[in-house]
Design a protein around this motif. Structure first.
Motif, PDB file in Angstrom:
ATOM      1  N   ILE A 414      -4.368 -32.047  15.620  1.00 17.43           N
ATOM      2  CA  ILE A 414      -5.660 -31.862  14.963  1.00 17.43           C
ATOM      3  C   ILE A 414      -5.584 -30.625  14.078  1.00 17.43           C
ATOM      4  CG2 ILE A 414      -8.152 -31.621  15.259  1.00 17.43           C
ATOM      5  CD1 ILE A 414      -7.051 -34.164  16.516  1.00 17.43           C
ATOM      6  N   VAL A 415      -5.809 -30.798  12.783  1.00 21.02           N
ATOM      7  CA  VAL A 415      -5.849 -29.686  11.841  1.00 21.02           C
ATOM      8  C   VAL A 415      -7.296 -29.230  11.706  1.00 21.02           C
ATOM      9  CG1 VAL A 415      -5.347 -28.924   9.486  1.00 21.02           C
ATOM     10  CG2 VAL A 415      -3.882 -30.633  10.583  1.00 21.02           C
ATOM     11  N   VAL A 416      -7.544 -27.961  11.987  1.00 15.34           N
ATOM     12  CA  VAL A 416      -8.892 -27.401  11.893  1.00 15.34           C
ATOM     13  C   VAL A 416      -9.085 -26.861  10.482  1.00 15.34           C
ATOM     14  CG1 VAL A 416     -10.483 -25.659  12.775  1.00 15.34           C
ATOM     15  CG2 VAL A 416      -8.927 -26.850  14.346  1.00 15.34           C
ATOM     16  N   VAL A 417     -10.087 -27.390   9.791  1.00 13.73           N
ATOM     17  CA  VAL A 417     -10.327 -27.052   8.381  1.00 13.73           C
ATOM     18  C   VAL A 417     -11.627 -26.267   8.272  1.00 13.73           C
ATOM     19  CG1 VAL A 417     -10.654 -27.963   6.056  1.00 13.73           C
ATOM     20  CG2 VAL A 417      -9.126 -29.137   7.663  1.00 13.73           C
ATOM     21  N   GLY A 418     -11.523 -25.019   7.815  1.00 13.41           N
ATOM     22  CA  GLY A 418     -12.694 -24.160   7.666  1.00 13.41           C
ATOM     23  C   GLY A 418     -13.294 -24.257   6.279  1.00 13.41           C
ATOM     24  N   GLU A 419     -14.197 -23.324   5.995  1.00 11.93           N
ATOM     25  CA  GLU A 419     -14.844 -23.306   4.681  1.00 11.93           C
ATOM     26  C   GLU A 419     -13.823 -22.994   3.597  1.00 11.93           C
ATOM     27  OE1 GLU A 419     -17.909 -20.426   5.540  1.00 11.93           O
ATOM     28  OE2 GLU A 419     -19.407 -22.033   5.634  1.00 11.93           O
ATOM     29  N   GLU A 420     -13.990 -23.621   2.453  1.00 14.67           N
ATOM     30  CA  GLU A 420     -12.962 -23.576   1.418  1.00 14.67           C
ATOM     31  C   GLU A 420     -12.660 -22.161   0.940  1.00 14.67           C
ATOM     32  OE1 GLU A 420     -11.681 -26.227  -2.482  1.00 14.67           O
ATOM     33  OE2 GLU A 420     -13.660 -26.452  -1.579  1.00 14.67           O
ATOM     34  N   GLN A 421     -13.672 -21.305   0.874  1.00 19.38           N
ATOM     35  CA  GLN A 421     -13.455 -19.962   0.339  1.00 19.38           C
ATOM     36  C   GLN A 421     -12.732 -19.038   1.312  1.00 19.38           C
ATOM     37  OE1 GLN A 421     -16.328 -21.475   0.838  1.00 19.38           O
ATOM     38  NE2 GLN A 421     -17.933 -20.098   1.651  1.00 19.38           N
ATOM     39  N   THR A 422     -12.705 -19.383   2.589  1.00 19.14           N
ATOM     40  CA  THR A 422     -12.066 -18.499   3.569  1.00 19.14           C
ATOM     41  C   THR A 422     -10.822 -19.095   4.209  1.00 19.14           C
ATOM     42  OG1 THR A 422     -13.511 -19.346   5.332  1.00 19.14           O
ATOM     43  CG2 THR A 422     -14.254 -17.380   4.132  1.00 19.14           C
ATOM     44  N   SER A 449     -19.263 -28.200  10.015  1.00 17.92           N
ATOM     45  CA  SER A 449     -19.224 -29.621   9.660  1.00 17.92           C
ATOM     46  C   SER A 449     -19.458 -29.876   8.182  1.00 17.92           C
ATOM     47  CB  SER A 449     -20.262 -30.396  10.481  1.00 17.92           C
ATOM     48  OG  SER A 449     -21.564 -29.869  10.256  1.00 17.92           O
ATOM     49  N   ASN A 450     -20.042 -28.878   7.463  1.00 17.25           N
ATOM     50  CA  ASN A 450     -20.279 -29.072   6.026  1.00 17.25           C
ATOM     51  C   ASN A 450     -19.122 -28.586   5.168  1.00 17.25           C
ATOM     52  OD1 ASN A 450     -20.593 -26.361   6.434  1.00 17.25           O
ATOM     53  ND2 ASN A 450     -22.580 -26.180   5.404  1.00 17.25           N
ATOM     54  N   ALA A 451     -18.029 -28.192   5.791  1.00 19.99           N
ATOM     55  CA  ALA A 451     -16.841 -27.788   5.027  1.00 19.99           C
ATOM     56  C   ALA A 451     -16.260 -28.997   4.311  1.00 19.99           C
ATOM     57  CB  ALA A 451     -15.797 -27.175   5.957  1.00 19.99           C
ATOM     58  N   SER A 452     -15.571 -28.752   3.203  1.00 17.80           N
ATOM     59  CA  SER A 452     -14.988 -29.851   2.450  1.00 17.80           C
ATOM     60  C   SER A 452     -13.673 -30.287   3.088  1.00 17.80           C
ATOM     61  CB  SER A 452     -14.749 -29.447   0.995  1.00 17.80           C
ATOM     62  OG  SER A 452     -13.922 -28.298   0.938  1.00 17.80           O
ATOM     63  N   PRO A 453     -13.405 -31.595   3.130  1.00 19.24           N
ATOM     64  CA  PRO A 453     -12.163 -32.087   3.767  1.00 19.24           C
ATOM     65  C   PRO A 453     -10.929 -31.590   3.031  1.00 19.24           C
ATOM     66  CG  PRO A 453     -13.738 -33.869   3.426  1.00 19.24           C
ATOM     67  CD  PRO A 453     -14.243 -32.693   2.653  1.00 19.24           C
ATOM     68  N   LEU A 462     -10.633 -37.995   9.342  1.00 22.78           N
ATOM     69  CA  LEU A 462     -11.598 -37.065   9.913  1.00 22.78           C
ATOM     70  C   LEU A 462     -11.972 -37.461  11.334  1.00 22.78           C
ATOM     71  CD1 LEU A 462     -13.927 -36.788   6.801  1.00 22.78           C
ATOM     72  CD2 LEU A 462     -12.686 -34.883   7.810  1.00 22.78           C
ATOM     73  N   ILE A 463     -12.107 -36.450  12.190  1.00 20.28           N
ATOM     74  CA  ILE A 463     -12.673 -36.658  13.526  1.00 20.28           C
ATOM     75  C   ILE A 463     -13.653 -35.515  13.792  1.00 20.28           C
ATOM     76  CG2 ILE A 463     -10.712 -37.915  14.475  1.00 20.28           C
ATOM     77  CD1 ILE A 463     -11.164 -34.482  15.768  1.00 20.28           C
ATOM     78  N   GLN A 464     -14.574 -35.754  14.731  1.00 18.69           N
ATOM     79  CA  GLN A 464     -15.502 -34.711  15.155  1.00 18.69           C
ATOM     80  C   GLN A 464     -15.235 -34.382  16.615  1.00 18.69           C
ATOM     81  OE1 GLN A 464     -19.612 -35.541  14.292  1.00 18.69           O
ATOM     82  NE2 GLN A 464     -19.146 -36.429  12.285  1.00 18.69           N
ATOM     83  N   LEU A 465     -15.169 -33.098  16.924  1.00 17.72           N
ATOM     84  CA  LEU A 465     -14.858 -32.690  18.291  1.00 17.72           C
ATOM     85  C   LEU A 465     -15.943 -33.086  19.282  1.00 17.72           C
ATOM     86  CD1 LEU A 465     -13.399 -29.081  17.751  1.00 17.72           C
ATOM     87  CD2 LEU A 465     -12.195 -31.275  17.786  1.00 17.72           C
ATOM     88  N   THR A 466     -17.131 -33.390  18.772  1.00 22.43           N
ATOM     89  CA  THR A 466     -18.246 -33.728  19.668  1.00 22.43           C
ATOM     90  C   THR A 466     -18.513 -35.227  19.764  1.00 22.43           C
ATOM     91  OG1 THR A 466     -19.771 -33.377  17.805  1.00 22.43           O
ATOM     92  CG2 THR A 466     -19.403 -31.516  19.292  1.00 22.43           C
TER      93      THR A 466
END
Length: 690
Positions: A414-422, A449-453, A462-466
């Motif tokens: 699972i690759v964790v993708v954060g906000e694009e600017q950070t 969850s609103n981060a860009s893929p 895409l998957i959601q941890l919840t």
């Protein structure tokens, strides 16, 4: 600060080198500092503290006196360019003596001389110093203390030097030494006069003596084994998680150095790690060891712990991970290990605050006392150990290039993708390359969850941890004692080289059999030795005494079965690696009889290609009917991937314990060879036969 020694020698000495400190050469530690900093006093304290068995001590000027005819007086009368060869001979002599004796050398020396009336210092280090030293400790005594010592020294004639000039001299040496060390794979650390100085330096030197990349991995693996010991026999699944920018958006290393900078009202420390990892050391083992030394010189234990507490207070874990880990903590069959390249102490405190410290174990470093550092290679090795040694089903979560190998080794990535600017952009291209060319199968989760893929969501779904389906897939029961353990070298360069002649249509007959023989030997030494284990036994040493050798565990009680006719050449390669093993040919399962299995502990079934797995299933079931508990290992050059990921082979063998499959590569190609494309025909030049 401008470089006060901008001469050709410095420019010639900054070419990057790839060797790691203390990995492949004698350990030689330079003890540097401006004249009057206390180097000789410290060296004389170290001699009785460390003893002479594993350490040897040199006063640099005394070694020069020993190699120069006429001694130090003659040396000092030489022109500067005439002194250089003698300095080189002195350090070369130390390096050779150290290599011959196996002891660690501690050497006092000077980096530069700089009188107050001169605009720049005069470097006295040599390229040979940079080639010999593995570590440098810089004794950074307060400039006021050094100035007073120089005035009080009645044994040496030293010019009066202002406190300001000594301070400038020290800072110039430190800046240049740090840069030179990073370009030459030398570990560098400042040490400071303090009542604990002798204890501190002794601890560092003992660590320098034995710490290598191999030692480092061994300690990390031991820490992993300790983390699992309380749950041994219950765990089936382990979640392996990176920490910084995975469990939380923050980078705890950057936070730590920012707090150091703020507390000291200086901007010097803020980019320390960024500077280190952007140096020629990159993200190597040596770089992470250097990071640990930076933490050591920045704060004592009490201050370090306080800083870690402040950093932990500034970290907010993603709520999705908190809820997942809380749920997992209730399961006896699932374990969680955080494997961090950052500060273990910070993440211990973060998880303790969330009430997860008992359920989640942290493997990380940050200080010499931790015993190891976590690199990308360590992360990958720990996941491999969980799968191959502990036989766990592994989920891996990460966000950066340092996590890619770890993700590739896991059952689920699972690759964790954060906000694009950070988030880090450095992973984008390598991740897609791993997916396109190296067979990585991974999903991505967006936090928040609103981060860009990231990239193509068909390649990286895409998957959601919840979401219910994901949680169910993590929590489901898996018997680690049943089913097929699969080890393969698909993504390794060795496999690419070995498989090339086996796929080349122009290679057949004896040359193809030689290629298969090499594959068999490689798989035996690379994987079978780990699956089955090795044992120690005495051998005569070339120097006349006895020493320890190693062979396959119970090698004489191992039966190699060549599945005819495609498996014969590979089976001979396996037999070359394990010459004491028994060997038989089998065209059909009942060629193996109870007589062959009597007294044996392991059966190695060798075939060239496994497509549907029908033949292998028949052989395994036959052997298991004859002997219910014998270990069975299937060895093949190529295995059709679907057959072991949920196809007929995996299903048919799911109930068989003590069963492993070793392959050079897994293939998605479902093609079955016939006639001129049949492996057996190619091996024996019978492709013309119908």
């Amino acid at each position: 600060m401008p470089d006060p020694t901008a001469d050709h020698q410095l420019n010639e000495s900054t070419a990057p080198e790839t060797r790691s400190a203390s990995n492949d050469k004698a350990v030689v530690v330079g003890l540097y500092g401006v004249p009057g900093s206390g180097k000789t006093f410290l060296l004389n304290q170290l001699k009785p503290e460390l003893g002479q068995e594993h350490f040897t001590f040199y006063e640099g000027s005394e070694m020069i006196a020993a190699v120069v005819p006429g001694g130090l007086d003659a040396f000092q009368k030489l022109e500067e360019h005439e002194k250089m060869p003698w300095r080189q001979l002195a350090i070369d002599t130390i390096g050779k003596e150290c290599a011959d004796s196996g002891r660690v050398a501690v050497v006092t020396g000077h980096f530069m001389f700089w009188s107050e009336e001169e605009e720049a210092g005069r470097p006295v280090y040599t390229q040979n110093d940079l080639n010999t030293f593995t570590h440098i400790l810089y004794l950074d005594a307060p400039a006021e203390v050094v100035a007073q010592r120089r005035l009080d020294d009645t044994e040496r004639s030293r010019p009066s030097t202002s406190v300001a000039h000594i301070y400038k001299w020290q800072r110039a040496e430190e800046v240049q030494l740090r840069r030179l060390c990073s370009h030459h794979g030398i570990l560098f650390s400042r040490v400071f006069p303090h009542p604990t100085l002798l204890s501190k330096v002794s601890t560092l030197l003992r660590d320098f003596r034995h710490h290598t990349e191999k030692y480092n991995l061994s300690h990390a693996e031991s820490r992993l084994d300790e983390a699992l010991v309380t749950s041994e026999g219950q765990l089936e699944t382990v979640l392996v998680m990176d920490a910084d920018k995975t469990l939380a958006a923050e980078d705890t290393g950057a936070l730590f150095w920012k707090m150091v900078s703020n507390s000291r009202r200086s901007g010097d420390e803020e980019c320390t790690l960024k500077t280190l990892f952007s140096s020629p050391l990159g993200y190597s083992y040596t770089a992470f060891r250097q990071a640990a030394l930076l933490y050591e010189e920045t704060a004592d234990d009490e201050e370090f712990d306080a800083l870690c507490q402040d950093v932990a207070s500034a970290v907010t874990m993603h709520p999705e991970f908190v809820s997942l880990l809380q749920l997992v903590a209730e399961q006896e069959h699932i374990g969680v290990v955080v494997v961090s390249c950052g500060l273990r102490r910070v993440w211990d405190k973060v998880l303790e605050r969330e009430g997860l410290s008992k359920a989640v174990k942290v493997i990380g470093g940050g200080r010499i006392a931790d015993g190891f550092v976590v690199t990308a290679a360590v992360k990958a090795a720990l996941v491999s150990r969980l799968r191959d040694v502990h036989q766990m089903y592994v989920w891996a979560f990460g966000d950066s290039v340092l996590d890619l190998d770890m993700l590739a080794k896991a059952d689920q990535a699972i690759v964790v993708v954060g906000e694009e600017q950070t988030r880090s952009k450095a992973i984008d291209a390598p991740l897609m390359n791993a997916i396109d060319n190296n067979g990585l199968r991974a999903h991505q989760t967006l936090l928040p969850s609103n981060a860009s893929p990231l990239g193509d969501t068909t390649k990286l779904p895409l998957i959601q941890l919840t979401e219910h389906a994901f949680v169910d897939s993590v929590l489901c029961r898996r018997s680690r004692h049943a089913g097929l353990q699969v080890l393969h070298a698909t993504d390794r360069n060795a496999a690419k080289l070995l498989m090339t002649p086996t796929r080349d249509s122009t290679v057949a007959g004896p040359n193809l059999r030689k290629a298969h023989h090499r594959v068999g030997w490689y798989l035996a030494t690379e994987f079978l030795a780990d699956v089955i284990g090795v044992e120690e036994y005495p051998i005569p040493h070339v120097q006349g005494h006895h020493t320890s050798g190693y062979r396959l565990f119970h090698e004489q009680q191992t039966l190699i079965v060549a599945l005819m006719r495609g498996g014969e050449a590979m089976a001979f390669g396996v037999n070359d690696a394990f010459p004491l093993a028994n060997f038989i040919h089998a065209s059909r399962p009942d060629d193996i009889t109870l007589h062959h299995l009597r007294g044996q502990l392991t059966v190695v079934l060798v075939d060239s290609v496994v497509n549907s797995g029908k033949t292998v299933v028949q052989f395994v079931q036959h052997v298991r009917n004859l002997h219910a508990t014998i270990r069975i290992v299937v060895v093949a050059s190529v295995v059709q991937a679907q057959s072991v990921s949920g196809g007929s082979l995996a299903q048919a063998l799911a109930r068989h314990a003590k069963l492993s499959l070793v392959a050079l590569r897994l293939s998605d190609n479902k093609f079955t060879g016939r006639g001129s494309t049949d492996t057996g025909n190619r091996l024996f030049n019978t492709t013309h036969l119908p």
